[in-house]
Design an enzyme around this catalytic site. Structure first.
Site, PDB file in Angstrom:
ATOM      1  N   HIS A 148       0.737  -1.504  -0.423  1.00  0.00           N
ATOM      2  CA  HIS A 148       0.046  -0.015   0.582  1.00  0.00           C
ATOM      3  C   HIS A 148       0.833   1.249   0.111  1.00  0.00           C
ATOM      4  O   HIS A 148       0.643   2.511  -0.536  1.00  0.00           O
ATOM      5  CB  HIS A 148      -0.734  -0.054   1.676  1.00  0.00           C
ATOM      6  CG  HIS A 148      -0.487  -0.172   2.522  1.00  0.00           C
ATOM      7  ND1 HIS A 148      -0.215  -0.901   4.002  1.00  0.00           N
ATOM      8  CD2 HIS A 148      -0.217   1.657   3.455  1.00  0.00           C
ATOM      9  CE1 HIS A 148      -0.124  -0.381   4.921  1.00  0.00           C
ATOM     10  NE2 HIS A 148       0.779   0.741   4.713  1.00  0.00           N
TER      11      HIS A 148
ATOM     12  N   ASP B  88       0.124  -8.227   1.135  1.00  0.00           N
ATOM     13  CA  ASP B  88       0.320  -6.300   1.351  1.00  0.00           C
ATOM     14  C   ASP B  88       2.279  -5.660   1.382  1.00  0.00           C
ATOM     15  O   ASP B  88       2.848  -5.454   2.661  1.00  0.00           O
ATOM     16  CB  ASP B  88       0.320  -5.942   2.739  1.00  0.00           C
ATOM     17  CG  ASP B  88      -0.190  -4.215   2.917  1.00  0.00           C
ATOM     18  OD1 ASP B  88       0.061  -4.204   1.451  1.00  0.00           O
ATOM     19  OD2 ASP B  88      -0.512  -3.417   3.914  1.00  0.00           O
TER      20      ASP B  88
ATOM     21  N   SER C 183       4.649   2.636   7.898  1.00  0.00           N
ATOM     22  CA  SER C 183       4.120   1.348   7.104  1.00  0.00           C
ATOM     23  C   SER C 183       5.832   0.967   6.228  1.00  0.00           C
ATOM     24  O   SER C 183       6.776   1.342   5.532  1.00  0.00           O
ATOM     25  CB  SER C 183       3.911   1.485   6.052  1.00  0.00           C
ATOM     26  OG  SER C 183       2.002   1.551   5.804  1.00  0.00           O
TER      27      SER C 183
END
Length: 555
Positions: A126, A157, A235
């Site tokens: 993402h 992911d 992230s």
């Protein structure tokens, strides 16, 4: 248990998980899978100080071994991580599914990543989803280097980036992957969260290891829950335990204090090994079945289970799976590859822990065979099933690709996807057309290449006046021929030889048009709405190929 997993996901409609991207502009809808994907990421907790002396770092120089760092304290580990963790700058532009011929405004986001073997950067999918331009910057450097996305797995992911610049790799180290941490073991999360531009290290302990909903790709895969502060921008950063990487930070739990999640090493290795073996992301396998727990005594008696037997009841089978040939509805799966399945669908995991047997399935590679012991009519059977990644009838996510569309006489036809439904807003489950939503979450494909084609909207014109209220219905037939997918519908319309063309829709609605008038009106409607093409590029390429074949046959 893919179908049952989708039901469990669909029942969770409130915003639960958030990504950890830093956004410089307000987040537009990223065409994610469920409503909670669309919310702008926000912090759930503040940073919680530096790593303690229990942390070392699993590093070796890209060009030479790093023997002298085998035993280091927290500060030394942090210093080593500085030469491995990078900040990622992404410019992205996601499609507009209501107007599939155009994109939404571009946005800038930042995330984290870290160096692994082979001169590659591992980060979250993402972080680079729908990217148009990606830059990376190493700690202590003012220079940003161009990066290319080598492989991306939106389901898990994860993404791999490569940087061609030799200058970037000078002095950089790579991290080594470790094992799944035990409960209460300490981890340090390193990354570039919001609140500053420099690297950050937070600490926490492992509180849970289980199958978890991945917010980005809507998959149910193993994840590690930790109580370290994970904020937007974290992230893709590594979670370090001991002297190796325990996982990749990727999401947190909204409305909860200090509950973050990291992607564990088995999922990371499955992704990387698949890319190395085939050159691309291969996906995670599925049995293609929906199962029901067998916890009720009367239910077990009904299916002739002996007291010592445990397992799960098959309620639905995907027609495209190999299991469709081997298994039957109402079979009881007693074991998977020799591992007994409990009545609640779990299997033993480590020391007195349990995890759903989906985890065993997810560890398989495409074309691997699983041995199942099933109970059918009170008799045990040993069956072998070949596992493959399976695609749902209605795609859950469509990142890094443009949506398909076809326009005829102002009628805009598109395949139904969940990102299309997400355009209805954060509460898409309640605000989108009920029938389309139910089909997206429940229906299984009956054959390869099948799509649910819908009339998404009507671009008004004299030729289609009176049909504007028929939008958001599925197209069943064109001139009495059942529609298989959008490409099929496009071919039926383009090759029509009748004076009139008829579309049969859901709810027994019908559209009839004069074919010649409709064909002439199409170009005027496109010009009026500034649409450059009557169909998306994927359909255009197909049409050109068919025309070339016909021309060669005629010649």
């Amino acid at each position: 248990m893919q179908a049952s997993t989708l039901r469990r996901l669909s029942s969770s409609l409130r915003p639960l998980f958030h990504f950890h991207l830093n956004t410089r502009t307000p987040l537009s809808n990223p065409a994610a899978v469920f409503s909670f994907h669309k919310q702008p990421p926000h912090p759930t907790a503040s940073n919680r100080g530096r790593a303690t002396s229990s942390y070392a770092s699993p590093l070796s120089l890209v060009g030479e071994p790093y023997h002298k760092y085998q035993h280091v304290d927290a500060y030394a580990a942090s210093e080593l991580a500085l030469d491995s963790v990078v900040k990622i700058f992404t410019v992205s532009s996601s499609p507009n599914y209501f107007l599939p011929w155009q994109n939404k405004p571009q946005r800038e986001t930042t995330g984290s990543g870290f160096i692994i073997g082979g001169r590659r950067i591992l980060t979250n999918a993402h972080v680079v989803a729908d990217h148009t331009f990606v830059l990376v910057r190493k700690h202590g450097s003012p220079t940003k280097y161009r990066a290319e996305v080598q492989a991306v797995g939106h389901e898990c992911d994860l993404a791999l980036l490569v940087v061609e610049s030799e200058e970037f790799w000078e002095g950089m180290c790579h991290l080594e992957l470790g094992d799944i941490p035990l409960l209460q073991e300490a981890v340090a999360v390193v990354g570039y969260p919001q609140g500053g531009d420099s690297i950050s290290v937070t600490k926490g302990v492992v509180s849970r290891v289980e199958q978890t909903q991945y917010a980005h790709g809507a998959a149910q895969l193993m994840a590690i829950q930790i109580d370290a502060a994970i904020n937007p921008g974290n992230s893709g950063g590594p979670a370090i335990m001991g002297n190796k990487v325990a996982g990749v930070a990727f999401q947190n739990l909204s409305g909860a204090e200090n509950i973050g999640y990291i992607i564990p090493v088995p999922v990371i290795k499955h992704f990387i090994n698949g890319v190395e073996e085939s050159g691309r992301y291969t996906g995670f396998c599925s049995l293609g079945i929906s199962c029901q727990p067998m916890e009720n005594v009367q239910l077990r008696e009904e299916f002739q289970m002996q007291p010592e037997m445990t397992g799960v009841l098959i309620s639905k089978i995907n027609p495209l799976s190999d299991a469709y040939q081997a298994l039957q509805k109402d079979d009881i799966i007693l074991s998977f590859d020799g591992v007994p399945i409990a009545n609640d669908g779990t299997v033993p995991f480590r020391n007195r822990e349990r995890i759903t047997f989906d985890h065993l399935v997810s560890l398989k590679k495409p074309n691997d065979t699983a041995q199942l012991i099933v109970l059918r009519g009170g008799v045990k059977h040993e069956l072998n099933v070949t596992l493959q990644p399976l695609q749902p009838l209605v795609p859950v996510q469509q990142f890094d690709k443009l949506p398909s569309y076809y326009i005829f006489a102002g009628l805009v036809f598109v395949p139904l996807t969940q990102p299309y439904l997400h355009e209805y807003g954060e509460d898409w489950y309640n605000s989108s057309p009920r029938r389309l939503c139910e089909r997206a979450l429940r229906d299984m494909p009956k054959k390869h290449g099948e799509q649910l084609v819908i009339l998404s909207q009507v671009l008004m014109d004299d030729v289609n006046a009176g049909y504007e209220r028929l939008a958001e219905l599925q197209v069943r037939k064109v001139n009495d021929v059942e529609v298989e997918n959008l490409k099929h519908l496009c071919g039926l319309v383009e090759n029509c030889t009748d004076k009139r063309i008829r579309f049969d829709l859901d709810e027994d609605r019908v559209i009839v048009l004069n074919y010649i008038k409709a064909k002439l009106a199409t170009s005027q409607i496109l010009k009026r709405h500034r649409i450059t093409s009557v169909m998306s590029n994927d359909l255009l390429d197909t049409q050109k190929s068919q025309e070339e074949i016909q021309a060669s046959c005629t010649g």
